[in-house]
Design an enzyme around this catalytic site. Sequence first.
Site, short mmCIF file in Angstrom:
data_model
loop_
_atom_site.label_atom_id
_atom_site.label_comp_id
_atom_site.label_asym_id
_atom_site.label_seq_id
_atom_site.Cartn_x
_atom_site.Cartn_y
_atom_site.Cartn_z
CD1 TRP A 172 22.32 -38.40 -11.23
CD2 TRP A 172 21.19 -37.65 -9.42
NE1 TRP A 172 23.13 -37.52 -10.56
CE2 TRP A 172 22.46 -37.04 -9.44
CE3 TRP A 172 20.31 -37.35 -8.39
CZ2 TRP A 172 22.86 -36.15 -8.47
CZ3 TRP A 172 20.71 -36.45 -7.43
CH2 TRP A 172 21.97 -35.85 -7.46
NE ARG B 293 17.83 -29.14 -2.17
CZ ARG B 293 18.99 -29.75 -2.33
NH1 ARG B 293 20.06 -29.04 -2.69
NH2 ARG B 293 19.10 -31.05 -2.16
CD GLU C 77 -1.33 -2.32 2.11
OE1 GLU C 77 -2.12 -2.94 2.85
OE2 GLU C 77 -0.12 -2.61 2.00
CG ASP D 145 23.20 -39.58 1.46
OD1 ASP D 145 23.75 -40.68 1.37
OD2 ASP D 145 21.96 -39.42 1.46
CB THR E 6 14.35 -41.85 8.97
OG1 THR E 6 14.88 -43.13 8.60
CG2 THR E 6 14.16 -41.80 10.48
CG LEU E 7 13.18 -35.42 8.87
CD1 LEU E 7 13.12 -35.43 10.39
CD2 LEU E 7 14.21 -34.39 8.39
CG LEU F 109 21.11 -30.25 2.59
CD1 LEU F 109 20.55 -30.22 4.01
CD2 LEU F 109 20.23 -31.11 1.69
#
Length: 345
Positions: free
Chosen positions: A178, A192, A62, A208, A279-280, A212
């Site tokens: 992959w 991400r 605004e 791994d 798992t997560l 990230l």
Amino acid sequence: MTTTAHRAPDTAIEAAMRRALAIAANGPAPGVNPQVGCVLLDAHGETVAEGWHRGAGTPHAEVDALSKLADASGLTAVVTLEPCNHTGRTGPCAEALIAAGVAHVVYAVADPGVVEGGGAERLRAAGIGVTAGVLADEAEELLRPWLVSARLGRPFVTVKWGATLDGRAAAADGTSQWITGAASRQRVHEQRAAHDAIAVGTGTVLADDPSLTARGEGGELLPAQPIPVVFGERPVPDGALLRQHPAGLIELGHRDIPRALDELFARGIRRLFVEGGPTLASAFIRAGLVDEYLIYLAPLLLGGPKTAIDDLGIATMRDARHLSIHRIDTLGDDLLVIARPAKEQ
């Protein structure tokens, strides 16, 4: 819709709201502030100025629109979100509209914030006409992650996994690179970048050593980087790639998901991308704390034990987690299924 002597025509207001939604999307999706757009109309429904919010500490939509005019008296302000009524890094938008002499304010969805809300009431008290709910469904969709976070007081949670058509995330020997193709992997990097933080468990970190980061097609770092969040009690090794992440690192030191979401919300994290393996991901699903699923499916069959999701504690069909398919995208040879928890199970 009701009409007033000062308000722009209804057809012009709806068109202006669509424009406000379009320019709102220019703003950053991550962060504590919502994406908001504003269009100012004269009494004939002509656009005289527009603005959008560019992120924390910058003028709200605004104020951005008002700054482009010497005189806004008598105009109709069309805004995607109810004007705020509090002072943070910037002043209250409701007061800015009052001071500018705007005659009518139209917004799509109410601000759910306890502190930020109440702008409509303040505008009405100042004698300004207010209309709510114009294109509310479209605005709810644009603002969904921010609104869910604001209403629930926790980050909006996106869980992502990649799998074969038979639901495997890896071969029997553990290899997984992959499963999905280049187009899917690039979309993951874009997702991400659209989140404040990215979550993994310590098991994934140790197995791994992921970076990230969010990267472009050439491998370059994208401007927006999610903060890595590690669930678990074991520390991240000193030489791990996460120690070099450009956004820093959050080590929770525990795996209590509700507690973690409270802690992350307090840090200003509003969108959490869970990319930490079966798992997560399964822990978030069992806890009922997933707001959106991104399921990348590759045209492969692997069989074997390496499923994308672990045991969810579901023993019978009547206890199945029901999802609603929001959209299916084609990415090269892969499919991206975007799903949400069904409203009624």
